[in-house]
Design a protein around this motif. Structure first.
Motif, PDB file in Angstrom:
ATOM      1  N   GLU A 232       0.836  -1.202   0.000  1.00  0.00           N
ATOM      2  CA  GLU A 232       0.000   0.000   0.000  1.00  0.00           C
ATOM      3  C   GLU A 232       0.872   1.255   0.000  1.00  0.00           C
ATOM      4  OE1 GLU A 232      -3.811   1.594   2.587  1.00  0.00           O
ATOM      5  OE2 GLU A 232      -2.836  -0.285   3.131  1.00  0.00           O
ATOM      6  N   TYR A 233       2.018   1.139   0.662  1.00  0.00           N
ATOM      7  CA  TYR A 233       2.915   2.284   0.795  1.00  0.00           C
ATOM      8  C   TYR A 233       4.296   1.932   0.254  1.00  0.00           C
ATOM      9  CZ  TYR A 233      -0.796   3.761   3.917  1.00  0.00           C
ATOM     10  OH  TYR A 233      -2.024   4.096   4.423  1.00  0.00           O
ATOM     11  N   PRO A 234       5.056   2.940  -0.108  1.00  0.00           N
ATOM     12  CA  PRO A 234       6.371   2.641  -0.688  1.00  0.00           C
ATOM     13  C   PRO A 234       7.364   2.129   0.353  1.00  0.00           C
ATOM     14  CG  PRO A 234       6.088   5.012  -0.442  1.00  0.00           C
ATOM     15  CD  PRO A 234       4.785   4.386  -0.059  1.00  0.00           C
ATOM     16  N   LYS A 235       8.477   1.570  -0.149  1.00  0.00           N
ATOM     17  CA  LYS A 235       9.508   1.094   0.770  1.00  0.00           C
ATOM     18  C   LYS A 235      10.320   2.283   1.283  1.00  0.00           C
ATOM     19  CE  LYS A 235      12.707   0.115  -3.059  1.00  0.00           C
ATOM     20  NZ  LYS A 235      11.821   0.169  -4.220  1.00  0.00           N
ATOM     21  N   SER A 236      10.935   2.065   2.434  1.00  0.00           N
ATOM     22  CA  SER A 236      11.836   3.066   2.988  1.00  0.00           C
ATOM     23  C   SER A 236      13.181   2.857   2.300  1.00  0.00           C
ATOM     24  CB  SER A 236      11.962   2.849   4.494  1.00  0.00           C
ATOM     25  OG  SER A 236      13.090   3.526   4.976  1.00  0.00           O
ATOM     26  N   CYS A 237      13.288   3.417   1.099  1.00  0.00           N
ATOM     27  CA  CYS A 237      14.419   3.085   0.238  1.00  0.00           C
ATOM     28  C   CYS A 237      15.731   3.570   0.868  1.00  0.00           C
ATOM     29  CB  CYS A 237      14.217   3.732  -1.125  1.00  0.00           C
ATOM     30  SG  CYS A 237      15.301   3.043  -2.359  1.00  0.00           S
ATOM     31  N   MET A 238      16.693   2.666   1.031  1.00  0.00           N
ATOM     32  CA  MET A 238      17.997   2.951   1.640  1.00  0.00           C
ATOM     33  C   MET A 238      17.836   3.593   3.034  1.00  0.00           C
ATOM     34  SD  MET A 238      19.779   1.754  -0.821  1.00  0.00           S
ATOM     35  CE  MET A 238      21.490   1.997  -0.402  1.00  0.00           C
ATOM     36  N   GLU A 239      16.679   3.387   3.673  1.00  0.00           N
ATOM     37  CA  GLU A 239      16.382   4.037   4.967  1.00  0.00           C
ATOM     38  C   GLU A 239      16.515   5.553   4.879  1.00  0.00           C
ATOM     39  OE1 GLU A 239      18.376   1.996   8.227  1.00  0.00           O
ATOM     40  OE2 GLU A 239      18.290   0.134   7.078  1.00  0.00           O
ATOM     41  N   GLY A 240      16.211   6.081   3.721  1.00  0.00           N
ATOM     42  CA  GLY A 240      16.275   7.539   3.519  1.00  0.00           C
ATOM     43  C   GLY A 240      17.517   7.929   2.728  1.00  0.00           C
ATOM     44  N   TRP A 241      17.331   8.897   1.872  1.00  0.00           N
ATOM     45  CA  TRP A 241      18.391   9.375   0.971  1.00  0.00           C
ATOM     46  C   TRP A 241      19.560   9.970   1.767  1.00  0.00           C
ATOM     47  CZ3 TRP A 241      18.473   9.497  -4.431  1.00  0.00           C
ATOM     48  CH2 TRP A 241      19.377  10.378  -5.036  1.00  0.00           C
ATOM     49  N   GLY A 242      20.753   9.438   1.571  1.00  0.00           N
ATOM     50  CA  GLY A 242      21.920   9.999   2.259  1.00  0.00           C
ATOM     51  C   GLY A 242      21.788   9.979   3.769  1.00  0.00           C
ATOM     52  N   ARG A 243      21.208   8.918   4.303  1.00  0.00           N
ATOM     53  CA  ARG A 243      20.996   8.834   5.755  1.00  0.00           C
ATOM     54  C   ARG A 243      21.856   7.751   6.401  1.00  0.00           C
ATOM     55  NH1 ARG A 243      16.786   6.794   8.369  1.00  0.00           N
ATOM     56  NH2 ARG A 243      16.717   7.766  10.415  1.00  0.00           N
ATOM     57  N   ARG A 244      21.837   6.543   5.850  1.00  0.00           N
ATOM     58  CA  ARG A 244      22.492   5.404   6.494  1.00  0.00           C
ATOM     59  C   ARG A 244      23.507   4.682   5.607  1.00  0.00           C
ATOM     60  NH1 ARG A 244      21.541   7.627  10.417  1.00  0.00           N
ATOM     61  NH2 ARG A 244      19.870   7.260  11.898  1.00  0.00           N
ATOM     62  N   PHE A 245      23.466   4.921   4.320  1.00  0.00           N
ATOM     63  CA  PHE A 245      24.289   4.168   3.372  1.00  0.00           C
ATOM     64  C   PHE A 245      25.079   5.095   2.461  1.00  0.00           C
ATOM     65  CE2 PHE A 245      20.831   1.321   4.423  1.00  0.00           C
ATOM     66  CZ  PHE A 245      21.425   0.072   4.482  1.00  0.00           C
ATOM     67  N   ILE A 246      26.287   4.675   2.142  1.00  0.00           N
ATOM     68  CA  ILE A 246      27.029   5.285   1.039  1.00  0.00           C
ATOM     69  C   ILE A 246      27.366   4.153   0.075  1.00  0.00           C
ATOM     70  CG2 ILE A 246      29.050   6.584   0.277  1.00  0.00           C
ATOM     71  CD1 ILE A 246      29.612   7.345   3.083  1.00  0.00           C
ATOM     72  N   VAL A 247      27.104   4.391  -1.185  1.00  0.00           N
ATOM     73  CA  VAL A 247      27.549   3.465  -2.225  1.00  0.00           C
ATOM     74  C   VAL A 247      28.717   4.127  -2.928  1.00  0.00           C
ATOM     75  CG1 VAL A 247      26.922   2.273  -4.365  1.00  0.00           C
ATOM     76  CG2 VAL A 247      25.198   2.614  -2.575  1.00  0.00           C
ATOM     77  N   VAL A 248      29.795   3.381  -3.125  1.00  0.00           N
ATOM     78  CA  VAL A 248      30.843   3.865  -4.018  1.00  0.00           C
ATOM     79  C   VAL A 248      30.903   2.877  -5.169  1.00  0.00           C
ATOM     80  CG1 VAL A 248      33.302   4.380  -4.304  1.00  0.00           C
ATOM     81  CG2 VAL A 248      32.115   5.072  -2.215  1.00  0.00           C
ATOM     82  N   ASN A 249      30.736   3.396  -6.382  1.00  0.00           N
ATOM     83  CA  ASN A 249      30.652   2.489  -7.526  1.00  0.00           C
ATOM     84  C   ASN A 249      32.040   2.191  -8.087  1.00  0.00           C
ATOM     85  OD1 ASN A 249      31.315   4.420  -9.449  1.00  0.00           O
ATOM     86  ND2 ASN A 249      29.274   4.553 -10.345  1.00  0.00           N
ATOM     87  N   PRO A 250      32.147   1.279  -9.053  1.00  0.00           N
ATOM     88  CA  PRO A 250      33.472   0.831  -9.508  1.00  0.00           C
ATOM     89  C   PRO A 250      34.387   1.955  -9.989  1.00  0.00           C
ATOM     90  CG  PRO A 250      31.800  -0.664 -10.320  1.00  0.00           C
ATOM     91  CD  PRO A 250      31.068   0.484  -9.678  1.00  0.00           C
ATOM     92  N   GLU A 251      33.785   3.030 -10.499  1.00  0.00           N
ATOM     93  CA  GLU A 251      34.608   4.147 -10.980  1.00  0.00           C
ATOM     94  C   GLU A 251      34.940   5.144  -9.879  1.00  0.00           C
ATOM     95  OE1 GLU A 251      32.292   5.991 -14.270  1.00  0.00           O
ATOM     96  OE2 GLU A 251      31.080   4.254 -13.806  1.00  0.00           O
ATOM     97  N   GLY A 252      34.378   4.952  -8.686  1.00  0.00           N
ATOM     98  CA  GLY A 252      34.684   5.848  -7.582  1.00  0.00           C
ATOM     99  C   GLY A 252      33.664   6.947  -7.365  1.00  0.00           C
ATOM    100  N   LEU A 253      32.520   6.824  -8.006  1.00  0.00           N
ATOM    101  CA  LEU A 253      31.455   7.791  -7.795  1.00  0.00           C
ATOM    102  C   LEU A 253      30.759   7.464  -6.472  1.00  0.00           C
ATOM    103  CD1 LEU A 253      30.367  10.116  -9.572  1.00  0.00           C
ATOM    104  CD2 LEU A 253      28.689   8.487 -10.501  1.00  0.00           C
TER     105      LEU A 253
END
Lengths: 367, 93
Positions: A232-253
């Motif tokens: 019925e409601y959306p997921k808490s994606c990544m527990e909020g934008w820029g809140r709990r997770f950092i992704v660093v991708n293969p190129e370093g972004l």
């Protein structure tokens, strides 16, 4: 320092290279256009900067992280920083000797994904012969006393195997079982018609998973990750934008999630050009969807805004063409009819096999 | 869990880590973590497989003499239940 925006987990996407070609892969569509992978020293510096910023969990993922021949050095470096290091892998290519070495160097846990409990189906979905090697890999993990998570991405073709999946997880003595319904982004969005289960399939799987969760309590953690297309409601994606997770991708972004850079108009920065703490606190991209100010209607006044933060920005962008709207997965969203029509289509095409479009990553960069 | 003979031990997958951002301890396990208060940290430190729950209660009662034994017992049982539910405890008898 307040803990409202504090990353606990660094998701290090070490490479986009992968021996498998799963049709729901979360890697970008345009693999061939991506640049070079960042080197060992850069990753070690990123781990150090992440730990200073508050990160305590490190997920080494990809693509297939085992394809990095410096994985030993990276795990050793993470161990020195006392990070809890999880390897998220297809299990290929791996030997018992290499796994044992990684464990000695500080690897804390391993997550192996399978595509199905039937080897022919698993191999077909993965796009490569792999099932038996995955079984070996899982057995090596538990033989070494490393906690094992078995992950299965659920979709129309394998969701009816739910009992067999649970039985296999028990047989390989998994510590956790992740029953992760496909998230319809990246390759999965392209292949949605072939992947999206019906509501009946979802409800049945949910019931079986709930029963297993109760039965295995304290022995094996069973996680059923609810598909937002049927919530019925959306997921808490990544527990909020820029809140709990950092992704660093293969190129370093550095990114708030795997696919944030696929949203047009956002600017993200490379770890080779700026300290991770500066990127986290001050970059335009990380601040873009933090807090309440950006929230659209009906989120702005919704009491769930502190729970789901308006849902997934990437899904909103890729379905609606505008990342500033409410996630269409929300039943209150103006764009919810897009999700409803995908569900209706899923109900109509039951039993009709639909072809997958496979990711082709052969041309992407290698170190 | 009976209180007399069982000697709880943290599962080998668990790591107790000081968090210098908050001054508290975190209990880390695969892809998850719990932030512990001081009592929970003290309890977690006693989950070595050497102490029975009764011995843990006695030890904590001496360390926290401003807290009633009943309160300590409640906190210990609750916290051990949290750990057991998540598969983070091994019981040595």
């Amino acid at each position: 320092m307040n803990n409202e925006h504090r990353p606990y987990t660094l998701i290090a996407e070490l490479t986009y290279r992968c021996p498998l070609r799963c049709p729901y892969c979360s890697n970008p569509w345009d693999l061939a256009e991506h640049g070079n992978e960042i080197d060992t020293d850069t990753w070690l510096r990123v781990f150090h900067e992440a730990e200073e910023l508050g990160v305590v969990q490190l997920n080494l993922t990809g693509g297939e992280p085992l394809l990095r021949d410096d994985l030993e050095l990276l795990i050793e470096g993470a161990g020195k920083l006392d990070l809890y290091t999880n390897l998220i892998t297809s299990g290929i290519p791996l030997t018992f000797e290499r796994l044992s070495r990684l464990h000695t160097l500080g690897l804390d846990s391993v997550q192996v994904s399978i595509q199905s409990t039937r080897s022919s189906v698993s191999d077909r979905i993965a796009g490569a012969p792999s099932f038996n090697r995955k079984l070996d890999a899982m057995q090596w993990v538990t033989a070494l006393g490393i906690p094992l998570t078995m992950n299965v991405v659920l979709h129309r073709e394998n969701i009816s195997e739910i009992e067999e999946i649970i039985a296999l997880a028990e047989r390989v003595s998994a510590d956790r079982l992740e029953l992760a319904n496909t998230q319809y982004l990246g390759w999965a969005l392209k292949n949605r018609a072939a992947l999206l289960p019906t509501r009946e399939q979802i409800e049945r799987a949910r019931t079986v998973a709930a029963e297993a969760k109760m039965r295995l309590r304290g022995k094996m953690e069973v996680l059923f990750i609810t598909p937002d297309y049927y919530s019925e409601y959306p997921k808490s994606c990544m527990e909020g934008w820029g809140r709990r997770f950092i992704v660093v991708n293969p190129e370093g972004l550095a990114l708030p999630c795997h696919l944030a850079h696929t949203i047009s108009g956002l600017r993200f920065e490379h770890v080779t050009q700026r300290r991770l703490a500066d990127i986290w606190h001050h970059s335009a991209g990380f601040n873009r969807f933090r807090g309440d100010d950006w929230l659209p209607d009906p989120c702005r006044t919704c009491e769930r805004r502190a729970i789901d933060f308006g849902g997934c920005r990437c899904q909103t962008f890729h379905v609606m063409g505008d990342a500033d709207m409410t996630d269409p997965a929300c039943s209150l969203a103006p764009g919810h009819h897009h999700i409803e029509s995908a569900r209706t289509q899923a109900g109509r095409t039951t039993g009709i096999p639909v072809l997958f479009e496979y990711r082709t990553g052969r041309g992407c960069s290698s170190r | 869990m009976t209180l007399t003979t069982v000697r709880p031990r943290l599962s080998p997958k668990v790591r107790l880590r000081f968090d210098r951002r908050t001054g508290r301890h975190l209990l880390l396990y695969p892809e998850r973590g719990l932030e512990l208060n001081n009592t929970a940290t003290a309890i977690a430190r006693l989950c070595t497989g050497e102490w029975t729950i009764d011995e843990m209660l006695n030890h904590l009662a001496r360390a926290y003499d401003d807290v009633s034994p009943n309160e300590i017992r409640r906190e210990v049982c609750e916290f051990l239940d949290v750990l057991a539910d998540r598969g983070l405890l091994q019981a040595m008898s």
